[in-house]
Design a protein around this motif. Structure first.
Motif, short mmCIF file in Angstrom:
data_model
loop_
_atom_site.label_atom_id
_atom_site.label_comp_id
_atom_site.label_asym_id
_atom_site.label_seq_id
_atom_site.Cartn_x
_atom_site.Cartn_y
_atom_site.Cartn_z
N ILE A 65 -14.63 -10.65 -2.61
CA ILE A 65 -14.79 -9.47 -3.04
C ILE A 65 -14.75 -8.40 -1.97
N VAL A 66 -15.25 -8.75 -0.95
CA VAL A 66 -15.46 -7.64 0.19
C VAL A 66 -14.13 -7.51 0.59
N SER A 67 -13.25 -8.59 0.71
CA SER A 67 -11.77 -8.39 1.24
C SER A 67 -11.00 -7.78 0.18
N TYR A 68 -11.13 -7.62 -0.98
CA TYR A 68 -10.56 -7.03 -2.10
C TYR A 68 -10.76 -5.30 -1.80
N GLY A 69 -12.21 -5.21 -1.83
CA GLY A 69 -12.62 -3.56 -1.68
C GLY A 69 -11.88 -3.07 -0.34
N LEU A 70 -11.98 -3.95 0.88
CA LEU A 70 -11.52 -3.45 2.06
C LEU A 70 -9.92 -3.28 2.21
N GLY A 71 -9.28 -4.25 1.41
CA GLY A 71 -7.89 -4.02 1.17
C GLY A 71 -7.43 -2.69 0.41
N ILE A 72 -8.32 -2.50 -0.71
CA ILE A 72 -7.92 -1.17 -1.52
C ILE A 72 -8.31 -0.05 -0.58
N TYR A 73 -9.35 -0.02 0.05
CA TYR A 73 -9.80 1.06 1.12
C TYR A 73 -8.64 1.41 2.28
N MET A 74 -8.01 0.17 2.84
CA MET A 74 -7.10 0.22 3.70
C MET A 74 -5.70 0.74 3.24
N LEU A 75 -5.45 0.27 1.80
CA LEU A 75 -4.16 0.53 1.24
C LEU A 75 -3.96 2.13 0.84
N ASN A 76 -5.37 2.56 0.63
CA ASN A 76 -5.41 4.39 0.51
C ASN A 76 -5.33 4.95 1.71
N LEU A 77 -5.92 4.35 2.87
CA LEU A 77 -5.50 5.08 4.07
C LEU A 77 -4.18 5.03 4.42
N LEU A 78 -3.52 3.93 4.20
CA LEU A 78 -2.05 3.79 4.59
C LEU A 78 -1.08 4.75 3.63
N ILE A 79 -1.54 4.90 2.48
CA ILE A 79 -0.83 5.74 1.49
C ILE A 79 -0.86 7.08 1.97
N ARG A 80 -2.26 7.68 2.22
CA ARG A 80 -2.41 8.81 2.78
C ARG A 80 -1.77 8.98 4.32
N PHE A 81 -1.63 8.14 5.11
CA PHE A 81 -0.95 8.18 6.28
C PHE A 81 0.44 8.56 6.33
N LEU A 82 1.00 8.00 5.07
CA LEU A 82 2.50 7.88 5.06
C LEU A 82 2.82 9.06 4.34
N SER A 83 2.14 9.73 3.50
CA SER A 83 2.46 10.77 2.52
C SER A 83 2.43 11.93 3.23
N PRO A 84 3.19 13.14 3.22
CA PRO A 84 3.36 14.43 3.72
C PRO A 84 2.07 15.25 3.30
N LEU A 85 1.72 16.10 4.16
CA LEU A 85 0.50 17.17 3.70
C LEU A 85 0.91 17.85 2.68
N VAL A 86 1.88 18.40 2.25
CA VAL A 86 2.33 19.25 1.42
C VAL A 86 3.38 18.71 0.57
#
Length: 119
Positions: A65-86
């Motif tokens: 469960i901890v790994s699942y939550g951590l994975g979702i958080y890291m995926l969210n960070l990765l998507i925000r890192f790869l997406s443009p500001l505008v």
């Protein structure tokens, strides 16, 4: 009168903690600035730490469960890192605005999440 003496004593007790926190913040920023040009080593270190964590989860047979939550958080960070500001789809119907003056700077891709906030 006792109320004013108590608040000054607590303020005096908090001051060394704040001083240590500022010293730690300066030291952390110093090492962060030193690690800036070494992006490949940061990525390698990230994958090594992630693989050690995955091996630990596999060996212990737990923390799913901890790994699942951590994975979702890291995926969210990765998507925000790869997406443009505008978002290009949210641009006006005329299309993206290009610089009109020599002093205007055209930045075709600005990350939504800066690299160090991603780390």
């Amino acid at each position: 009168m006792e109320g004013t003496g108590g608040s000054s004593a607590s303020a005096a007790a908090v001051q060394p903690v704040n001083q240590r926190l500022q010293e730690f913040s300066k030291l952390f920023q110093y090492y962060l600035d030193k690690s800036t040009p070494h992006s490949m080593y940061r990525w390698i270190g990230t994958f090594v730490i992630a693989s050690i964590y995955l091996l630990r989860v596999f060996y212990i047979q737990g923390f799913y469960i901890v790994s699942y939550g951590l994975g979702i958080y890291m995926l969210n960070l990765l998507i925000r890192f790869l997406s443009p500001l505008v978002d290009p789809e949210m641009e006006p119907s005329d299309g993206p605005l290009l610089p009109t003056k020599g002093s205007d700077e055209f930045k075709p891709f600005i990350r939504r999440l800066p690299e160090f906030k991603f780390w």
